[in-house]
Write a protein that holds these residues in place. Sequence first.
Motif, PDB file in Angstrom:
ATOM      1  N   TYR A  33       3.732  14.838  23.820  1.00 16.15           N
ATOM      2  CA  TYR A  33       4.891  14.771  22.988  1.00 16.15           C
ATOM      3  C   TYR A  33       4.457  15.241  21.459  1.00 16.15           C
ATOM      4  CZ  TYR A  33       6.715  11.175  26.099  1.00 16.15           C
ATOM      5  OH  TYR A  33       7.202  10.692  27.356  1.00 16.15           O
ATOM      6  N   GLU A  34       5.430  15.807  20.981  1.00 12.46           N
ATOM      7  CA  GLU A  34       5.379  16.687  19.955  1.00 12.46           C
ATOM      8  C   GLU A  34       6.268  16.275  18.737  1.00 12.46           C
ATOM      9  OE1 GLU A  34       5.100  21.574  19.278  1.00 12.46           O
ATOM     10  OE2 GLU A  34       5.041  20.779  21.113  1.00 12.46           O
ATOM     11  N   PHE A  35       5.602  16.303  17.489  1.00  9.81           N
ATOM     12  CA  PHE A  35       6.524  16.274  16.428  1.00  9.81           C
ATOM     13  C   PHE A  35       6.352  17.474  15.552  1.00  9.81           C
ATOM     14  CE2 PHE A  35       6.199  15.451  11.715  1.00  9.81           C
ATOM     15  CZ  PHE A  35       7.374  14.851  11.267  1.00  9.81           C
ATOM     16  N   THR A  36       7.170  18.185  15.109  1.00  5.97           N
ATOM     17  CA  THR A  36       7.122  19.562  14.381  1.00  5.97           C
ATOM     18  C   THR A  36       7.977  19.434  13.064  1.00  5.97           C
ATOM     19  OG1 THR A  36       7.101  20.750  16.421  1.00  5.97           O
ATOM     20  CG2 THR A  36       7.747  21.848  14.716  1.00  5.97           C
ATOM     21  N   CYS A  37       7.102  19.958  12.215  1.00  4.27           N
ATOM     22  CA  CYS A  37       7.696  20.310  10.885  1.00  4.27           C
ATOM     23  C   CYS A  37       7.241  21.274   9.878  1.00  4.27           C
ATOM     24  CB  CYS A  37       7.586  18.819  10.102  1.00  4.27           C
ATOM     25  SG  CYS A  37       5.562  18.430   9.739  1.00  4.27           S
ATOM     26  N   SER A  38       7.889  21.625   8.894  1.00  9.22           N
ATOM     27  CA  SER A  38       7.403  22.772   8.424  1.00  9.22           C
ATOM     28  C   SER A  38       6.202  22.667   7.386  1.00  9.22           C
ATOM     29  CB  SER A  38       8.716  23.188   7.021  1.00  9.22           C
ATOM     30  OG  SER A  38       8.566  22.135   6.158  1.00  9.22           O
TER      31      SER A  38
END
Length: 112
Positions: A11-16
Amino acid sequence: MGYNIINDDGYEFTCSNGIWLSMLELAKENGWEPEGTELWADDGEEIYFVKKLEWGDEGAYTDYNGQRMSYRDMEKMIIALKRADPLELADLLLDELIEFHKSMQDSIYCIY
């Protein structure tokens, strides 16, 4: 370029960059005491521990080397972020981070 925080189950959380760095600093300002991350390496035959990275160490939470952040450390970071002024959280993806974190019990997070 942004950050991808991936757990053991993929599972992945992506942000700048800006959001991740702001989350780290805002959490610190609101009482989070980072445990540090661990750097591991894969030589093709085995995965092995390289070193512990403390908050002040270059790249501890900010390099894209797959440093490992513990479930407990992420939980403490979220608790500190919840104490922050809502106006400071306006542009951060706190709800998404909370949902990501809740879906994995006792996971290890890798930062890429």
